[in-house]
Design a protein around this motif. Structure first.
Motif, short mmCIF file in Angstrom:
data_model
loop_
_atom_site.label_atom_id
_atom_site.label_comp_id
_atom_site.label_asym_id
_atom_site.label_seq_id
_atom_site.Cartn_x
_atom_site.Cartn_y
_atom_site.Cartn_z
N LEU A 203 0.82 -1.20 -0.11
CA LEU A 203 0.08 0.09 -0.02
C LEU A 203 0.77 1.44 -0.12
CD1 LEU A 203 -2.76 -0.85 2.47
CD2 LEU A 203 -2.51 -1.50 0.26
N GLY A 204 2.06 1.15 0.44
CA GLY A 204 2.87 2.34 0.65
C GLY A 204 3.19 3.01 -0.74
N SER A 205 3.11 2.61 -1.77
CA SER A 205 3.41 3.23 -2.99
C SER A 205 2.32 3.86 -3.73
CB SER A 205 3.72 2.15 -4.28
OG SER A 205 2.89 1.14 -4.38
N TYR A 206 0.98 3.83 -2.89
CA TYR A 206 -0.39 4.60 -3.68
C TYR A 206 -0.33 5.93 -2.70
CZ TYR A 206 -1.25 0.13 -5.71
OH TYR A 206 -1.05 -1.01 -6.39
N GLN A 207 -0.49 6.95 -3.62
CA GLN A 207 -0.91 8.20 -3.07
C GLN A 207 -2.21 8.28 -2.59
OE1 GLN A 207 1.51 10.63 -2.73
NE2 GLN A 207 3.14 9.23 -3.42
#
Length: 209
Positions: A203-207
């Protein structure tokens, strides 16, 4: 009248007064405890009334037979799970992936005391496969919804894929706590760490919007 079934076809009474609703809640809680302990078939109406501290007539007043209690419990369990997942989705925007991971990994453990008769109820049903599928689908939808709120750029397909992995981790955690699967004292914390790292990576790569 048999202690478990009745020829009556009437529907269970839906009490309007607070006292009646409280009595129904107590009867359902007693039934859930007994069915989790002894199984559906071995549990009798008389035992349910006794466990709830109620007269047998009071039990039959609200539920014509044990099948009606089972159906009410299935609906009650479904409502509990729906409420929990909706509440989680409502706050997921304010959670980091790691925080969401920590909540999800322990969610089944927290919910278990309130829905612990579900396995016994499913085992006694001829439509157990359908109930199991519905329960699993409900959990996956709830997890996926929370994931998409937490990571607004996450598409539905990816959310479903991630939800499957998380759900399996949640089941494993419950199994460890109940000692139904191989475990060690430190294994639950290892699983929590793994789940946290997994969601942080996915999830960390989604803004967020």
């Amino acid at each position: 009248m048999d202690s478990n079934t009745s020829s009556e076809k009437r529907e269970p009474i839906q009490p309007r007064r607070a006292g009646g609703r409280q009595r129904v809640a107590e009867l359902l809680a007693a039934a859930s405890d007994l069915m989790a302990e002894r199984g559906y078939e071995a549990t009798t109406m008389a035992e349910i009334a006794a466990r709830a501290g109620a007269k047998i007539g009071s039990l039959y007043r609200f539920f014509p037979n044990k099948e009606a209690i089972a159906e009410a419990l299935l609906q009650h369990h479904a409502a509990i799970m729906n409420e929990e997942y909706e509440a989680l989705a409502a706050r997921a925007a304010d959670l980091s992936p790691e925080e969401l991971a920590d909540i999800l990994i322990d969610l089944m453990v927290i919910l278990y005391p309130r829905v612990k008769s579900l396995p016994a109820l499913m085992d006694a049903r001829t439509d157990r496969a359908e109930i199991r599928h519905t329960s699993r689908s409900r959990a996956l939808q709830g997890i996926a919804a929370a994931l998409q709120v937490c990571a607004s750029g996450l598409d539905a397909t990816a959310a479903q894929d991630i939800a499957v992995v998380v759900l399996n981790n949640m089941k494993t955690m419950l199994g460890m706590v109940l000692k139904d699967v191989p475990t060690t004292p430190a294994a639950p914390d290892e699983l929590r760490s793994m789940n946290r790292l997994y969601l942080a990576a996915r999830l960390g790569s989604y803004q967020r919007e």
